[in-house]
Design a protein around this motif. Sequence first.
Motif, PDB file in Angstrom:
ATOM      1  N   PRO A  92      -1.268  -2.093  12.370  1.00  0.00           N
ATOM      2  CA  PRO A  92      -0.198  -1.251  11.822  1.00  0.00           C
ATOM      3  C   PRO A  92       0.861  -2.042  11.066  1.00  0.00           C
ATOM      4  CG  PRO A  92      -0.687  -0.627  14.094  1.00  0.00           C
ATOM      5  CD  PRO A  92      -1.435  -1.889  13.822  1.00  0.00           C
ATOM      6  N   ASP A  93       1.025  -3.323  11.368  1.00  0.00           N
ATOM      7  CA  ASP A  93       2.028  -4.125  10.665  1.00  0.00           C
ATOM      8  C   ASP A  93       1.703  -4.302   9.187  1.00  0.00           C
ATOM      9  OD1 ASP A  93       3.561  -4.606  12.996  1.00  0.00           O
ATOM     10  OD2 ASP A  93       2.104  -6.102  13.613  1.00  0.00           O
ATOM     11  N   GLN A  94       0.460  -4.020   8.801  1.00  0.00           N
ATOM     12  CA  GLN A  94       0.061  -4.173   7.405  1.00  0.00           C
ATOM     13  C   GLN A  94       0.264  -2.898   6.588  1.00  0.00           C
ATOM     14  OE1 GLN A  94      -4.024  -5.309   7.981  1.00  0.00           O
ATOM     15  NE2 GLN A  94      -3.524  -7.472   8.326  1.00  0.00           N
ATOM     16  N   LEU A  95       0.799  -1.848   7.231  1.00  0.00           N
ATOM     17  CA  LEU A  95       0.977  -0.577   6.530  1.00  0.00           C
ATOM     18  C   LEU A  95       2.000  -0.681   5.403  1.00  0.00           C
ATOM     19  CD1 LEU A  95       0.873   2.029   9.440  1.00  0.00           C
ATOM     20  CD2 LEU A  95      -0.611   2.011   7.421  1.00  0.00           C
ATOM     21  N   LEU A  96       3.141  -1.321   5.663  1.00  0.00           N
ATOM     22  CA  LEU A  96       4.190  -1.400   4.637  1.00  0.00           C
ATOM     23  C   LEU A  96       3.749  -2.213   3.420  1.00  0.00           C
ATOM     24  CD1 LEU A  96       7.034  -0.690   3.757  1.00  0.00           C
ATOM     25  CD2 LEU A  96       7.880  -2.684   5.021  1.00  0.00           C
ATOM     26  N   PRO A  97       3.145  -3.396   3.575  1.00  0.00           N
ATOM     27  CA  PRO A  97       2.654  -4.099   2.377  1.00  0.00           C
ATOM     28  C   PRO A  97       1.598  -3.302   1.614  1.00  0.00           C
ATOM     29  CG  PRO A  97       2.807  -5.612   4.216  1.00  0.00           C
ATOM     30  CD  PRO A  97       3.033  -4.258   4.769  1.00  0.00           C
ATOM     31  N   LEU A  98       0.740  -2.582   2.356  1.00  0.00           N
ATOM     32  CA  LEU A  98      -0.268  -1.757   1.684  1.00  0.00           C
ATOM     33  C   LEU A  98       0.392  -0.621   0.915  1.00  0.00           C
ATOM     34  CD1 LEU A  98      -3.280  -1.020   1.241  1.00  0.00           C
ATOM     35  CD2 LEU A  98      -3.119   0.389   3.313  1.00  0.00           C
ATOM     36  N   PHE A  99       1.401  -0.013   1.504  1.00  0.00           N
ATOM     37  CA  PHE A  99       2.107   1.080   0.833  1.00  0.00           C
ATOM     38  C   PHE A  99       2.763   0.588  -0.463  1.00  0.00           C
ATOM     39  CE2 PHE A  99       6.154   3.333   0.216  1.00  0.00           C
ATOM     40  CZ  PHE A  99       5.676   4.626   0.016  1.00  0.00           C
ATOM     41  N   VAL A 100       3.378  -0.581  -0.406  1.00  0.00           N
ATOM     42  CA  VAL A 100       4.019  -1.143  -1.597  1.00  0.00           C
ATOM     43  C   VAL A 100       2.967  -1.451  -2.661  1.00  0.00           C
ATOM     44  CG1 VAL A 100       5.337  -3.106  -2.474  1.00  0.00           C
ATOM     45  CG2 VAL A 100       5.974  -2.052  -0.303  1.00  0.00           C
ATOM     46  N   ALA A 101       1.833  -1.998  -2.246  1.00  0.00           N
ATOM     47  CA  ALA A 101       0.776  -2.329  -3.210  1.00  0.00           C
ATOM     48  C   ALA A 101       0.186  -1.073  -3.845  1.00  0.00           C
ATOM     49  CB  ALA A 101      -0.318  -3.139  -2.519  1.00  0.00           C
ATOM     50  N   ASP A 102       0.066   0.001  -3.059  1.00  0.00           N
ATOM     51  CA  ASP A 102      -0.525   1.234  -3.593  1.00  0.00           C
ATOM     52  C   ASP A 102       0.432   1.989  -4.507  1.00  0.00           C
ATOM     53  OD1 ASP A 102      -2.876   0.743  -2.297  1.00  0.00           O
ATOM     54  OD2 ASP A 102      -2.496   2.095  -0.613  1.00  0.00           O
ATOM     55  N   THR A 103       1.722   1.965  -4.205  1.00  0.00           N
ATOM     56  CA  THR A 103       2.675   2.795  -4.959  1.00  0.00           C
ATOM     57  C   THR A 103       3.379   2.053  -6.085  1.00  0.00           C
ATOM     58  OG1 THR A 103       4.375   2.281  -3.307  1.00  0.00           O
ATOM     59  CG2 THR A 103       3.085   4.301  -2.983  1.00  0.00           C
ATOM     60  N   LEU A 104       3.523   0.744  -5.986  1.00  0.00           N
ATOM     61  CA  LEU A 104       4.299  -0.008  -6.973  1.00  0.00           C
ATOM     62  C   LEU A 104       3.460  -0.989  -7.776  1.00  0.00           C
ATOM     63  CD1 LEU A 104       7.466  -0.832  -4.814  1.00  0.00           C
ATOM     64  CD2 LEU A 104       7.134   1.082  -6.394  1.00  0.00           C
ATOM     65  N   SER A 105       2.157  -0.979  -7.594  1.00  0.00           N
ATOM     66  CA  SER A 105       1.316  -1.944  -8.311  1.00  0.00           C
ATOM     67  C   SER A 105       1.282  -1.677  -9.817  1.00  0.00           C
ATOM     68  CB  SER A 105      -0.108  -1.920  -7.748  1.00  0.00           C
ATOM     69  OG  SER A 105      -0.662  -0.613  -7.850  1.00  0.00           O
ATOM     70  N   GLU A 106       1.578  -0.452 -10.230  1.00  0.00           N
ATOM     71  CA  GLU A 106       1.555  -0.144 -11.659  1.00  0.00           C
ATOM     72  C   GLU A 106       2.778  -0.680 -12.393  1.00  0.00           C
ATOM     73  OE1 GLU A 106       3.318   4.280 -11.914  1.00  0.00           O
ATOM     74  OE2 GLU A 106       1.347   4.165 -10.957  1.00  0.00           O
ATOM     75  N   TYR A 107       3.797  -1.126 -11.613  1.00  0.00           N
ATOM     76  CA  TYR A 107       4.984  -1.708 -12.225  1.00  0.00           C
ATOM     77  C   TYR A 107       4.888  -3.226 -12.106  1.00  0.00           C
ATOM     78  CZ  TYR A 107       6.617   3.082 -11.613  1.00  0.00           C
ATOM     79  OH  TYR A 107       6.733   4.453 -11.632  1.00  0.00           O
ATOM     80  N   PRO A 108       4.731  -3.937 -13.203  1.00  0.00           N
ATOM     81  CA  PRO A 108       4.540  -5.392 -13.139  1.00  0.00           C
ATOM     82  C   PRO A 108       5.727  -6.103 -12.492  1.00  0.00           C
ATOM     83  CG  PRO A 108       3.993  -4.549 -15.323  1.00  0.00           C
ATOM     84  CD  PRO A 108       4.658  -3.432 -14.593  1.00  0.00           C
TER      85      PRO A 108
END
Length: 384
Positions: A92-108
């Motif tokens: 579960p500790d990896q949820l926040l980094p995954l969320f950031v990668a999924d939602t903000l990856s389109e912004y360089p």
Amino acid sequence: MFSNFDMDPTVRHSVCSQIVGGMFIYLSLYAVNQAQVQRLLTVRSLYEAKMSLWLSLPILMILSFSTAFAGLTIFAKYHNCDPIMQGRICAPDQLLPLFVADTLSEYPGVTGLFIAGLLSGSLSTVSSSINSLAAVTWEDYITPMLKQPVSILVSTLSNKSLAFTYGLTCIGLAFVASKFKGVLQASLTVFGVVGGPLLGIFTVGMMFPFVSEVAVVPSFLIALVFGFWIGFGGPKPPVHRLSGHISECPQLSEERFPCSPNYGNSSIGLAPDEYFYFYRISYMYYTLIGFTITLLLSLILSIWFPQKNQVDKKLLSPMTHKIMGYEDADEFISIPKNEEEQKNHSGDEVQTRLTEEKHRSFRRKFNKSLHHCALRRWHSHRQF
């Protein structure tokens, strides 16, 4: 949780566990934690130290609410496609980094900025803790064993060497922490196990001048061992997660995922009530348990091992001053018994200022005042 007022200590999260258990956790962190106390000592006065704590309160509240809303946002995004059940992440500790990668990856650059902020915040906390550990080790353990004072250069190099050693230890512990199911709970467990007995030691020292070191040290060790036993012993009941499913997940091959799918709470086949009682206690109460054991055992052992030396009144709580009826702080400074102790305490400005004769004189005055007080009470009872 907001509607659960159950006072059962085996309930993991409730209003009572957050208020009672959380109060003792934050007491141990803000009152007796070396890293926090070292920060407070950098200000010029007690007033500024108090104001710094009050000013940190709204910041801490904003941080707590932000963390809670981040968790709700993550649940809203992944409740129909649980990445843990799917096997995309392992903990579960990896949820926040995954969320950031999924939602903000389109912004360089935004994802990298988030990771940089996360690492800088962690390193700043770790660095202050490492410096505190090095300072405590040098001042409280190494310096008393030195026969003569050392130069500033030797002291600086020694502290840097200690900080480097503790840094390597932290790196090693990071690999151990990766094996935990939840780093947050593990960190709160360690804070509770260690902070509870530590808070108990400071409370006993400030509130009970008759408690001796011989009584406190065994109590602290017993509370520490008991805390580690209930904190890291097992088996423990499985932690119930929020319900989720993978019905709306895109059809992807599981071979590209680094973890095996986890479809539920692991268990060894026991009902929650069948686990050992101490293993079912919520981690929010670990600090309170360690504090209580240290306090009670210290008071009990002091019956057989009382404090024989006079205690410095300046080290006691103002509440203790009122209960004990102390008047002048300077008169309760402990006096070295011999020349060797006077040399060891030569750096203490107050103890070198007072003399043995002044101490004896005060004891005579104090005993005389007690005698007059007893006579006045006796006359008042006779008149009544």
